[in-house]
Design a protein around this motif. Structure first.
Motif, PDB file in Angstrom:
ATOM      1  N   LEU A  29      91.428 -21.687  40.758  1.00 36.26           N
ATOM      2  CA  LEU A  29      91.102 -22.445  39.556  1.00 36.26           C
ATOM      3  C   LEU A  29      92.136 -23.532  39.332  1.00 36.26           C
ATOM      4  N   LYS A  30      91.729 -24.553  38.589  1.00 33.18           N
ATOM      5  CA  LYS A  30      92.708 -25.525  38.114  1.00 33.18           C
ATOM      6  C   LYS A  30      93.117 -25.128  36.703  1.00 33.18           C
ATOM      7  N   THR A  31      94.328 -25.515  36.338  1.00 31.73           N
ATOM      8  CA  THR A  31      94.811 -25.227  34.985  1.00 31.73           C
ATOM      9  C   THR A  31      93.800 -25.709  33.951  1.00 31.73           C
ATOM     10  N   GLY A  32      93.507 -24.809  32.991  1.00 30.63           N
ATOM     11  CA  GLY A  32      92.567 -25.162  31.932  1.00 30.63           C
ATOM     12  C   GLY A  32      91.137 -24.727  32.181  1.00 30.63           C
ATOM     13  N   GLN A  33      90.794 -24.420  33.416  1.00 36.21           N
ATOM     14  CA  GLN A  33      89.438 -23.957  33.704  1.00 36.21           C
ATOM     15  C   GLN A  33      89.260 -22.527  33.213  1.00 36.21           C
ATOM     16  N   SER A  34      88.015 -22.144  33.031  1.00 38.23           N
ATOM     17  CA  SER A  34      87.716 -20.786  32.591  1.00 38.23           C
ATOM     18  C   SER A  34      86.937 -20.059  33.676  1.00 38.23           C
ATOM     19  N   MET A  35      87.011 -18.743  33.629  1.00 40.74           N
ATOM     20  CA  MET A  35      86.218 -17.936  34.545  1.00 40.74           C
ATOM     21  C   MET A  35      86.149 -16.493  34.055  1.00 40.74           C
ATOM     22  N   THR A  36      85.160 -15.789  34.555  1.00 42.70           N
ATOM     23  CA  THR A  36      84.985 -14.379  34.226  1.00 42.70           C
ATOM     24  C   THR A  36      85.036 -13.555  35.497  1.00 42.70           C
ATOM     25  N   LEU A  37      85.867 -12.523  35.474  1.00 39.97           N
ATOM     26  CA  LEU A  37      85.923 -11.561  36.564  1.00 39.97           C
ATOM     27  C   LEU A  37      85.005 -10.388  36.200  1.00 39.97           C
ATOM     28  N   GLN A  38      84.168 -10.024  37.156  1.00 40.55           N
ATOM     29  CA  GLN A  38      83.191  -8.974  36.895  1.00 40.55           C
ATOM     30  C   GLN A  38      83.626  -7.657  37.533  1.00 40.55           C
ATOM     31  N   CYS A  39      83.314  -6.568  36.858  1.00 37.40           N
ATOM     32  CA  CYS A  39      83.610  -5.233  37.369  1.00 37.40           C
ATOM     33  C   CYS A  39      82.459  -4.311  37.005  1.00 37.40           C
ATOM     34  N   ALA A  40      82.059  -3.482  37.941  1.00 32.89           N
ATOM     35  CA  ALA A  40      81.018  -2.496  37.684  1.00 32.89           C
ATOM     36  C   ALA A  40      81.355  -1.190  38.393  1.00 32.89           C
ATOM     37  N   GLN A  41      80.990  -0.069  37.756  1.00 32.03           N
ATOM     38  CA  GLN A  41      81.194   1.239  38.385  1.00 32.03           C
ATOM     39  C   GLN A  41      79.902   2.049  38.278  1.00 32.03           C
ATOM     40  N   ASP A  42      79.655   2.846  39.316  1.00 30.00           N
ATOM     41  CA  ASP A  42      78.424   3.627  39.362  1.00 30.00           C
ATOM     42  C   ASP A  42      78.701   5.123  39.292  1.00 30.00           C
ATOM     43  N   MET A  43      79.823   5.500  38.695  1.00 27.59           N
ATOM     44  CA  MET A  43      80.230   6.910  38.632  1.00 27.59           C
ATOM     45  C   MET A  43      80.007   7.505  37.246  1.00 27.59           C
ATOM     46  N   ASN A  44      79.363   6.764  36.363  1.00 23.01           N
ATOM     47  CA  ASN A  44      79.074   7.226  35.003  1.00 23.01           C
ATOM     48  C   ASN A  44      80.371   7.518  34.225  1.00 23.01           C
ATOM     49  N   HIS A  45      81.417   6.769  34.520  1.00 23.01           N
ATOM     50  CA  HIS A  45      82.694   6.978  33.841  1.00 23.01           C
ATOM     51  C   HIS A  45      82.698   6.332  32.465  1.00 23.01           C
ATOM     52  N   ASN A  46      83.398   6.972  31.531  1.00 22.78           N
ATOM     53  CA  ASN A  46      83.500   6.406  30.190  1.00 22.78           C
ATOM     54  C   ASN A  46      84.559   5.313  30.096  1.00 22.78           C
ATOM     55  N   SER A  47      85.704   5.537  30.731  1.00 15.84           N
ATOM     56  CA  SER A  47      86.848   4.636  30.562  1.00 15.84           C
ATOM     57  C   SER A  47      86.935   3.626  31.694  1.00 15.84           C
ATOM     58  N   MET A  48      87.254   2.382  31.319  1.00 17.31           N
ATOM     59  CA  MET A  48      87.451   1.332  32.318  1.00 17.31           C
ATOM     60  C   MET A  48      88.683   0.519  31.952  1.00 17.31           C
ATOM     61  N   TYR A  49      89.315  -0.073  32.964  1.00 12.13           N
ATOM     62  CA  TYR A  49      90.616  -0.720  32.794  1.00 12.13           C
ATOM     63  C   TYR A  49      90.673  -2.018  33.603  1.00 12.13           C
ATOM     64  N   TRP A  50      91.451  -2.968  33.092  1.00 10.20           N
ATOM     65  CA  TRP A  50      91.818  -4.159  33.849  1.00 10.20           C
ATOM     66  C   TRP A  50      93.336  -4.216  33.974  1.00 10.20           C
ATOM     67  N   TYR A  51      93.808  -4.372  35.222  1.00 11.99           N
ATOM     68  CA  TYR A  51      95.231  -4.516  35.521  1.00 11.99           C
ATOM     69  C   TYR A  51      95.463  -5.831  36.251  1.00 11.99           C
ATOM     70  N   ARG A  52      96.696  -6.289  36.171  1.00 12.41           N
ATOM     71  CA  ARG A  52      97.122  -7.346  37.067  1.00 12.41           C
ATOM     72  C   ARG A  52      98.336  -6.831  37.848  1.00 12.41           C
ATOM     73  N   GLN A  53      98.462  -7.300  39.081  1.00 11.59           N
ATOM     74  CA  GLN A  53      99.560  -6.863  39.925  1.00 11.59           C
ATOM     75  C   GLN A  53     100.262  -8.084  40.497  1.00 11.59           C
ATOM     76  N   ASP A  54     101.526  -8.205  40.182  1.00 11.41           N
ATOM     77  CA  ASP A  54     102.344  -9.316  40.645  1.00 11.41           C
ATOM     78  C   ASP A  54     103.498  -8.773  41.464  1.00 11.41           C
ATOM     79  N   PRO A  55     103.962  -9.541  42.443  1.00 10.02           N
ATOM     80  CA  PRO A  55     105.094  -9.081  43.271  1.00 10.02           C
ATOM     81  C   PRO A  55     106.292  -8.722  42.401  1.00 10.02           C
ATOM     82  N   GLY A  56     106.849  -7.552  42.641  1.00 12.10           N
ATOM     83  CA  GLY A  56     108.036  -7.124  41.903  1.00 12.10           C
ATOM     84  C   GLY A  56     107.768  -6.642  40.488  1.00 12.10           C
ATOM     85  N   MET A  57     106.492  -6.706  40.043  1.00 13.36           N
ATOM     86  CA  MET A  57     106.190  -6.310  38.659  1.00 13.36           C
ATOM     87  C   MET A  57     105.343  -5.050  38.589  1.00 13.36           C
ATOM     88  N   GLY A  58     104.734  -4.679  39.669  1.00 11.62           N
ATOM     89  CA  GLY A  58     103.872  -3.506  39.615  1.00 11.62           C
ATOM     90  C   GLY A  58     102.567  -3.788  38.894  1.00 11.62           C
TER      91      GLY A  58
END
Lengths: 113, 112
Positions: A13-42
Protein backbone atom coordinates in the motif's frame (compact mmCIF):
# COMPACT_ATOMS: atom_id res chain seq x y z
CA UNK A 1 -11.56 -28.37 7.00
CA UNK A 2 -9.52 -25.38 5.88
CA UNK A 3 -8.99 -24.11 9.46
CA UNK A 4 -8.22 -20.39 9.48
CA UNK A 5 -7.86 -18.67 6.11
CA UNK A 6 -6.61 -15.15 5.44
CA UNK A 7 -6.65 -12.97 2.34
CA UNK A 8 -4.63 -11.51 0.81
CA UNK A 9 -1.27 -13.21 1.42
CA UNK A 10 0.73 -10.16 0.38
CA UNK A 11 -0.18 -6.49 -0.07
CA UNK A 12 1.69 -3.28 -0.81
CA UNK A 13 0.00 0.00 0.00
CA UNK A 14 0.94 3.63 -0.28
CA UNK A 15 0.71 5.85 2.77
CA UNK A 16 -2.88 6.98 3.26
CA UNK A 17 -4.51 4.15 1.34
CA UNK A 18 -7.06 1.93 3.01
CA UNK A 19 -7.58 -1.80 2.93
CA UNK A 20 -9.35 -4.64 4.68
CA UNK A 21 -7.72 -7.89 5.69
CA UNK A 22 -10.12 -10.80 5.66
CA UNK A 23 -10.15 -13.79 7.99
CA UNK A 24 -12.48 -16.77 8.14
CA UNK A 25 -12.56 -19.96 10.21
CA UNK A 26 -14.58 -23.11 9.67
CA UNK A 27 -14.15 -24.66 13.14
CA UNK A 28 -17.26 -23.07 14.69
CA UNK A 29 -15.05 -21.18 17.15
CA UNK A 30 -16.47 -18.35 19.23
CA UNK A 31 -13.30 -16.30 19.74
CA UNK A 32 -11.22 -14.68 17.02
CA UNK A 33 -8.09 -12.53 17.19
CA UNK A 34 -5.94 -10.22 15.09
CA UNK A 35 -2.19 -9.99 15.82
CA UNK A 36 0.69 -8.24 14.21
CA UNK A 37 4.22 -9.62 14.29
CA UNK A 38 7.26 -7.42 13.86
CA UNK A 39 10.94 -8.38 14.08
CA UNK A 40 12.12 -8.22 17.68
CA UNK A 41 8.61 -7.43 18.96
CA UNK A 42 6.87 -10.76 18.94
CA UNK A 43 3.13 -11.21 18.45
CA UNK A 44 1.03 -8.29 19.65
CA UNK A 45 -2.75 -8.36 19.93
CA UNK A 46 -4.55 -5.70 17.93
CA UNK A 47 -8.22 -6.58 18.48
CA UNK A 48 -10.18 -9.61 19.49
CA UNK A 49 -13.76 -10.84 19.47
CA UNK A 50 -14.82 -13.17 22.26
CA UNK A 51 -18.07 -13.99 20.50
CA UNK A 52 -20.18 -12.95 17.56
CA UNK A 53 -21.28 -9.36 17.99
CA UNK A 54 -18.52 -8.29 20.39
CA UNK A 55 -15.09 -6.79 19.80
CA UNK A 56 -12.45 -5.47 22.19
CA UNK A 57 -9.18 -3.62 21.90
CA UNK A 58 -5.93 -5.40 22.44
CA UNK A 59 -2.46 -4.05 23.07
CA UNK A 60 -2.00 -2.04 19.85
CA UNK A 61 -5.42 -1.00 18.42
CA UNK A 62 -4.59 2.50 17.16
CA UNK A 63 -5.01 2.89 13.41
CA UNK A 64 -7.18 -0.21 13.05
CA UNK A 65 -10.84 -1.14 13.08
CA UNK A 66 -12.45 -4.56 13.12
CA UNK A 67 -15.76 -6.14 12.20
CA UNK A 68 -17.05 -9.49 13.39
CA UNK A 69 -19.29 -10.06 10.40
CA UNK A 70 -20.65 -13.38 11.66
CA UNK A 71 -19.34 -16.31 13.63
CA UNK A 72 -16.98 -17.34 10.82
CA UNK A 73 -15.52 -14.02 9.69
CA UNK A 74 -13.46 -11.33 11.41
CA UNK A 75 -12.01 -8.52 9.30
CA UNK A 76 -9.33 -5.94 10.08
CA UNK A 77 -9.43 -2.54 8.40
CA UNK A 78 -6.70 0.03 7.98
CA UNK A 79 -8.43 3.32 7.18
CA UNK A 80 -5.30 5.34 6.37
CA UNK A 81 -2.22 3.16 6.20
CA UNK A 82 1.07 4.37 7.65
CA UNK A 83 4.60 2.97 7.22
CA UNK A 84 4.52 1.96 10.92
CA UNK A 85 1.80 -0.54 9.98
CA UNK A 86 4.20 -2.51 7.81
CA UNK A 87 4.07 -5.92 9.44
CA UNK A 88 2.88 -9.48 9.18
CA UNK A 89 -0.71 -9.84 10.32
CA UNK A 90 -2.09 -13.07 11.75
CA UNK A 91 -5.66 -14.00 12.45
CA UNK A 92 -6.42 -16.72 15.00
CA UNK A 93 -9.45 -18.45 16.45
CA UNK A 94 -10.14 -20.36 19.64
CA UNK A 95 -12.95 -22.65 20.69
CA UNK A 96 -12.95 -21.72 24.39
CA UNK A 97 -13.39 -25.36 25.26
CA UNK A 98 -10.98 -28.15 25.96
CA UNK A 99 -7.40 -27.18 25.32
CA UNK A 100 -7.98 -23.44 24.72
CA UNK A 101 -5.41 -23.54 21.95
CA UNK A 102 -5.43 -20.87 19.29
CA UNK A 103 -5.39 -21.80 15.63
CA UNK A 104 -3.54 -19.35 13.41
CA UNK A 105 -3.95 -18.46 9.77
CA UNK A 106 -1.03 -18.29 7.34
CA UNK A 107 -0.62 -14.53 7.71
CA UNK A 108 -0.75 -11.43 5.50
CA UNK A 109 2.51 -9.65 4.77
CA UNK A 110 1.73 -5.94 4.44
CA UNK A 111 4.15 -3.27 3.27
CA UNK A 112 3.20 0.40 3.47
CA UNK A 113 5.40 2.71 1.40
CA UNK B 1 5.16 -3.59 33.96
CA UNK B 2 4.23 -7.01 32.64
CA UNK B 3 6.94 -8.91 30.82
CA UNK B 4 7.37 -12.29 29.19
CA UNK B 5 11.02 -13.02 28.48
CA UNK B 6 12.53 -15.60 26.19
CA UNK B 7 16.17 -15.83 25.20
CA UNK B 8 16.80 -13.73 22.12
CA UNK B 9 19.86 -15.75 21.14
CA UNK B 10 19.31 -18.80 18.97
CA UNK B 11 19.94 -22.16 20.58
CA UNK B 12 22.23 -24.30 18.41
CA UNK B 13 22.13 -27.93 19.43
CA UNK B 14 23.48 -31.19 18.11
CA UNK B 15 21.00 -33.73 16.78
CA UNK B 16 20.01 -36.24 19.43
CA UNK B 17 20.59 -33.90 22.36
CA UNK B 18 17.93 -32.26 24.53
CA UNK B 19 17.07 -28.64 23.77
CA UNK B 20 15.85 -26.61 26.74
CA UNK B 21 14.16 -23.23 26.39
CA UNK B 22 13.19 -20.84 29.17
CA UNK B 23 10.19 -18.55 29.54
CA UNK B 24 10.25 -16.11 32.45
CA UNK B 25 7.43 -13.75 33.31
CA UNK B 26 6.86 -10.85 35.68
CA UNK B 27 3.68 -9.22 36.97
CA UNK B 28 1.43 -11.95 35.60
CA UNK B 29 -0.72 -14.46 37.45
CA UNK B 30 -1.22 -16.96 34.64
CA UNK B 31 -4.03 -19.46 34.62
CA UNK B 32 -2.46 -21.22 31.64
CA UNK B 33 0.86 -21.20 29.88
CA UNK B 34 1.10 -22.39 26.29
CA UNK B 35 3.94 -23.17 23.91
CA UNK B 36 3.73 -22.69 20.15
CA UNK B 37 6.04 -23.52 17.27
CA UNK B 38 6.52 -21.12 14.36
CA UNK B 39 8.28 -21.93 11.11
CA UNK B 40 9.51 -19.13 8.80
CA UNK B 41 6.69 -17.55 6.82
CA UNK B 42 3.96 -19.45 8.65
CA UNK B 43 1.58 -18.92 11.55
CA UNK B 44 2.27 -20.33 15.01
CA UNK B 45 1.12 -23.86 15.77
CA UNK B 46 0.01 -24.94 19.23
CA UNK B 47 2.15 -27.55 20.98
CA UNK B 48 1.32 -27.82 24.68
CA UNK B 49 -0.70 -26.15 27.43
CA UNK B 50 0.05 -26.37 31.15
CA UNK B 51 -2.24 -25.11 33.90
CA UNK B 52 -1.14 -23.17 36.97
CA UNK B 53 -1.71 -26.17 39.24
CA UNK B 54 0.31 -28.54 37.04
CA UNK B 55 4.05 -29.02 37.42
CA UNK B 56 4.81 -30.91 34.24
CA UNK B 57 3.23 -31.92 30.93
CA UNK B 58 4.54 -34.26 28.26
CA UNK B 59 3.68 -34.91 24.65
CA UNK B 60 5.83 -37.33 22.69
CA UNK B 61 9.38 -35.83 22.77
CA UNK B 62 8.21 -32.56 24.31
CA UNK B 63 8.11 -31.72 28.01
CA UNK B 64 6.98 -28.53 29.69
CA UNK B 65 7.44 -27.58 33.33
CA UNK B 66 5.77 -24.71 35.13
CA UNK B 67 7.01 -23.17 38.37
CA UNK B 68 4.70 -20.40 39.55
CA UNK B 69 7.03 -19.60 42.47
CA UNK B 70 9.98 -18.96 40.16
CA UNK B 71 7.60 -17.50 37.53
CA UNK B 72 9.21 -19.70 34.92
CA UNK B 73 8.41 -22.38 32.39
CA UNK B 74 10.95 -24.70 30.80
CA UNK B 75 10.34 -26.34 27.42
CA UNK B 76 12.36 -29.43 26.54
CA UNK B 77 12.75 -31.21 23.22
CA UNK B 78 14.37 -34.58 23.81
CA UNK B 79 16.28 -36.48 21.10
CA UNK B 80 16.18 -33.35 18.94
CA UNK B 81 16.01 -33.67 15.16
CA UNK B 82 16.76 -31.20 12.36
CA UNK B 83 13.00 -31.03 11.74
CA UNK B 84 12.65 -29.48 15.20
CA UNK B 85 14.45 -26.36 13.97
CA UNK B 86 11.99 -23.50 14.38
CA UNK B 87 11.10 -20.62 16.67
CA UNK B 88 9.25 -21.52 19.85
CA UNK B 89 6.89 -19.04 21.52
CA UNK B 90 5.53 -19.10 25.03
CA UNK B 91 2.21 -17.45 25.80
CA UNK B 92 0.28 -16.71 28.98
CA UNK B 93 -3.40 -16.40 29.67
CA UNK B 94 -4.61 -14.94 32.95
CA UNK B 95 -7.88 -15.76 34.71
CA UNK B 96 -10.94 -14.08 33.27
CA UNK B 97 -9.00 -12.81 30.30
CA UNK B 98 -9.89 -13.90 26.80
CA UNK B 99 -6.47 -13.30 25.39
CA UNK B 100 -2.91 -14.56 25.24
CA UNK B 101 0.24 -12.52 25.80
CA UNK B 102 3.18 -13.86 23.81
CA UNK B 103 6.90 -13.84 24.39
CA UNK B 104 9.15 -12.86 21.50
CA UNK B 105 10.17 -16.42 20.79
CA UNK B 106 13.40 -18.38 20.90
CA UNK B 107 14.93 -19.92 17.79
CA UNK B 108 16.22 -23.48 17.89
CA UNK B 109 18.66 -24.80 15.28
CA UNK B 110 19.32 -28.54 15.37
CA UNK B 111 22.62 -29.41 13.71
CA UNK B 112 22.79 -32.82 11.98
Amino acid sequence: NAGVTQTPKFQVLKTGQSMTLQCAQDMNHNSMYWYRQDPGMGLRLIYYSASEGTTDKGEVPNGYNVSRLNKREFSLRLESAAPSQTSVYFCASEGRTGLREQFFGPGTRLTVL
Amino acid sequence: SQKIEQNSEALNIQEGKTATLTCNYTNYSPAYLQWYRQDPGRGPVFLLLIRENEKEKRKERLKVTFDTTLKQSLFHITASQPADSATYLCALETWGNNRLAFGKGNQVVVIP
